[in-house]
Design a protein around this motif. Structure first.
Motif, PDB file in Angstrom:
ATOM      1  N   ALA A   7      45.346 -22.822 179.536  1.00  0.00           N
ATOM      2  CA  ALA A   7      44.406 -23.690 180.237  1.00  0.00           C
ATOM      3  C   ALA A   7      43.959 -24.833 179.330  1.00  0.00           C
ATOM      4  CB  ALA A   7      43.192 -22.880 180.695  1.00  0.00           C
ATOM      5  N   VAL A   8      44.097 -26.068 179.837  1.00  0.00           N
ATOM      6  CA  VAL A   8      43.768 -27.258 179.046  1.00  0.00           C
ATOM      7  C   VAL A   8      42.914 -28.207 179.885  1.00  0.00           C
ATOM      8  CG1 VAL A   8      45.890 -27.055 177.680  1.00  0.00           C
ATOM      9  CG2 VAL A   8      45.878 -28.497 179.726  1.00  0.00           C
ATOM     10  N   LYS A   9      42.106 -28.997 179.212  1.00  0.00           N
ATOM     11  CA  LYS A   9      41.245 -29.944 179.921  1.00  0.00           C
ATOM     12  C   LYS A   9      41.957 -31.250 180.247  1.00  0.00           C
ATOM     13  CE  LYS A   9      36.984 -28.016 177.994  1.00  0.00           C
ATOM     14  NZ  LYS A   9      35.782 -28.240 177.158  1.00  0.00           N
ATOM     15  N   ASN A  46      40.634 -19.800 185.948  1.00  0.00           N
ATOM     16  CA  ASN A  46      40.970 -20.778 184.910  1.00  0.00           C
ATOM     17  C   ASN A  46      39.917 -21.867 184.784  1.00  0.00           C
ATOM     18  OD1 ASN A  46      43.770 -20.212 183.622  1.00  0.00           O
ATOM     19  ND2 ASN A  46      44.034 -19.733 185.789  1.00  0.00           N
ATOM     20  N   ARG A  47      39.285 -22.245 185.877  1.00  0.00           N
ATOM     21  CA  ARG A  47      38.154 -23.176 185.801  1.00  0.00           C
ATOM     22  C   ARG A  47      37.039 -22.593 184.936  1.00  0.00           C
ATOM     23  NH1 ARG A  47      34.867 -22.897 190.983  1.00  0.00           N
ATOM     24  NH2 ARG A  47      34.399 -20.930 189.907  1.00  0.00           N
ATOM     25  N   ASP A  48      36.699 -21.346 185.179  1.00  0.00           N
ATOM     26  CA  ASP A  48      35.630 -20.698 184.424  1.00  0.00           C
ATOM     27  C   ASP A  48      36.039 -20.516 182.956  1.00  0.00           C
ATOM     28  OD1 ASP A  48      34.305 -20.637 186.827  1.00  0.00           O
ATOM     29  OD2 ASP A  48      34.625 -18.490 187.173  1.00  0.00           O
ATOM     30  N   ALA A  69      45.053 -19.895 175.750  1.00  0.00           N
ATOM     31  CA  ALA A  69      45.849 -19.023 176.616  1.00  0.00           C
ATOM     32  C   ALA A  69      44.922 -18.136 177.425  1.00  0.00           C
ATOM     33  CB  ALA A  69      46.812 -18.179 175.784  1.00  0.00           C
ATOM     34  N   SER A  70      44.930 -18.317 178.722  1.00  0.00           N
ATOM     35  CA  SER A  70      43.995 -17.609 179.598  1.00  0.00           C
ATOM     36  C   SER A  70      44.605 -16.390 180.269  1.00  0.00           C
ATOM     37  CB  SER A  70      43.480 -18.553 180.686  1.00  0.00           C
ATOM     38  OG  SER A  70      44.565 -19.070 181.458  1.00  0.00           O
ATOM     39  N   MET A  71      45.949 -16.373 180.418  1.00  0.00           N
ATOM     40  CA  MET A  71      46.567 -15.313 181.209  1.00  0.00           C
ATOM     41  C   MET A  71      47.911 -14.897 180.617  1.00  0.00           C
ATOM     42  SD  MET A  71      45.716 -16.804 185.050  1.00  0.00           S
ATOM     43  CE  MET A  71      45.359 -15.216 185.809  1.00  0.00           C
ATOM     44  N   LEU A  72      48.154 -13.590 180.610  1.00  0.00           N
ATOM     45  CA  LEU A  72      49.424 -13.015 180.164  1.00  0.00           C
ATOM     46  C   LEU A  72      50.163 -12.506 181.395  1.00  0.00           C
ATOM     47  CD1 LEU A  72      51.363 -11.979 177.952  1.00  0.00           C
ATOM     48  CD2 LEU A  72      49.951  -9.913 177.824  1.00  0.00           C
ATOM     49  N   VAL A  73      51.411 -12.956 181.560  1.00  0.00           N
ATOM     50  CA  VAL A  73      52.160 -12.685 182.781  1.00  0.00           C
ATOM     51  C   VAL A  73      53.470 -11.975 182.439  1.00  0.00           C
ATOM     52  CG1 VAL A  73      53.015 -13.661 184.940  1.00  0.00           C
ATOM     53  CG2 VAL A  73      51.196 -14.852 183.660  1.00  0.00           C
ATOM     54  N   GLY A  81      43.358 -12.895 181.847  1.00  0.00           N
ATOM     55  CA  GLY A  81      43.921 -12.600 183.156  1.00  0.00           C
ATOM     56  C   GLY A  81      45.295 -11.974 182.989  1.00  0.00           C
ATOM     57  N   TYR A  82      45.605 -10.989 183.833  1.00  0.00           N
ATOM     58  CA  TYR A  82      46.895 -10.300 183.763  1.00  0.00           C
ATOM     59  C   TYR A  82      47.510 -10.249 185.159  1.00  0.00           C
ATOM     60  CZ  TYR A  82      45.085  -8.336 179.334  1.00  0.00           C
ATOM     61  OH  TYR A  82      44.564  -8.158 178.075  1.00  0.00           O
TER      62      TYR A  82
END
Length: 274
Positions: free
Chosen positions: A11-13, A76-78, A86-90, A146-147
């Motif tokens: 996640a990037v701004k 991702n906004r929050d 890195a917000s989520m591992l998939v 997040g997963y």
């Protein structure tokens, strides 16, 4: 099934600036694409794995979570309200039904089924249809991560050789590094999430080998020893968190570490291909 690494959401701004930074490191970055729920992405495709650079394009389109639904956009906004990174591992998926059955047997907390499709922009200006089934799960011990598993319905439209050719020789994912106060706390969840019962405990933490790359969970001290002082001192936010991504690169003779404070919250490790 044992699930390999599929992708990492970063996640990037400023999505344009992030794409430019990865391009300057020698990666080929895809054109921007939009999700119907207000986010936009640009991808770095490797051999069966990709980095999803993700930004918020239209906050008004982001749905709030309700009941047992999971809102990818809101999560991702929050996350971005606190920091970049890195917000989520998939992990990969052969089918959402099988994933949900396995997760249910393992006692994982699951959200409602979620599927979507969109048109993807290609380098030549043309578009193709892509579609995915996502199975979101939650680890109560790492709520900031997040997963989910991702079943790609049209892989022939998604994966493109032109996007997988990189000036820096990047070929495939080697490891994703999670940072945790006590790595052993995450053994049960990650084992069930990946479908991999075997996990190796080392002096640095936990290591889980998947069919595509490793998941390593390290203590702060172990992470400093592995990634170096610059990477360790650039960690921001709460732990557990996804701290670093290691990529194997052909033609490279030495390891290079780009600390998170120079690359939108995620430390990148470029290593020689074995």
């Amino acid at each position: 099934m044992v699930r390999g690494l599929d992708h990492l959401v970063v996640a990037v701004k400023d999505l344009e600036a992030a794409g430019r930074a990865y391009s300057e490191l020698g990666f080929t970055v895809t054109p921007e694409n939009r999700h119907p729920w207000g986010t936009a992405n640009r991808l770095v495709q490797l051999d069966g794995f990709f980095i999803e650079l993700l930004g918020v394009a239209d906050p008004a389109l982001i749905p709030e979570p309700s009941g047992n639904s999971f809102s990818f956009g809101a999560f991702n906004r929050d996350f971005l309200n606190k920091r970049e990174g890195a917000s989520m591992l998939v992990l990969e998926s052969q089918g959402a039904v099988a994933d949900r059955s396995g997760f249910h047997r393992s006692g994982l907390q699951m959200f409602d089924p979620f599927s979507f499709d969109r048109m993807a922009n290609l380098a030549d200006g043309s578009t193709v249809k892509v579609a995915f089934d996502l199975t979101f799960v939650r680890d109560p011990l790492s709520p900031e991560i997040g997963y989910f598993t991702c079943h790609n319905k049209y892989p022939e439209n998604f994966w493109k050789p032109a996007f997988q050719s990189h000036v820096n020789g990047a070929k495939g994912v080697r490891s994703v590094y999670l940072l945790a106060a006590d790595p052993s706390d995450h053994h049960e969840f990650l084992s069930a999430f990946a479908g991999q019962r075997e996990m190796r405990a080392t002096s640095l933490g936990l290591e889980l080998q998947t069919p595509r790359g490793r998941i390593s969970v390290l203590s702060p001290r172990a992470y400093q020893l592995l990634a170096g002082e610059a990477a360790a001192s650039s960690v921001r936010g709460e732990i557990p968190q996804i701290a670093a991504l290691e990529i194997a690169c052909s033609g490279r003779t030495a390891r290079e570490v780009i600390p998170a404070d120079r690359l939108f919250g995620l430390t990148l490790i470029l290593s020689p291909e074995e």
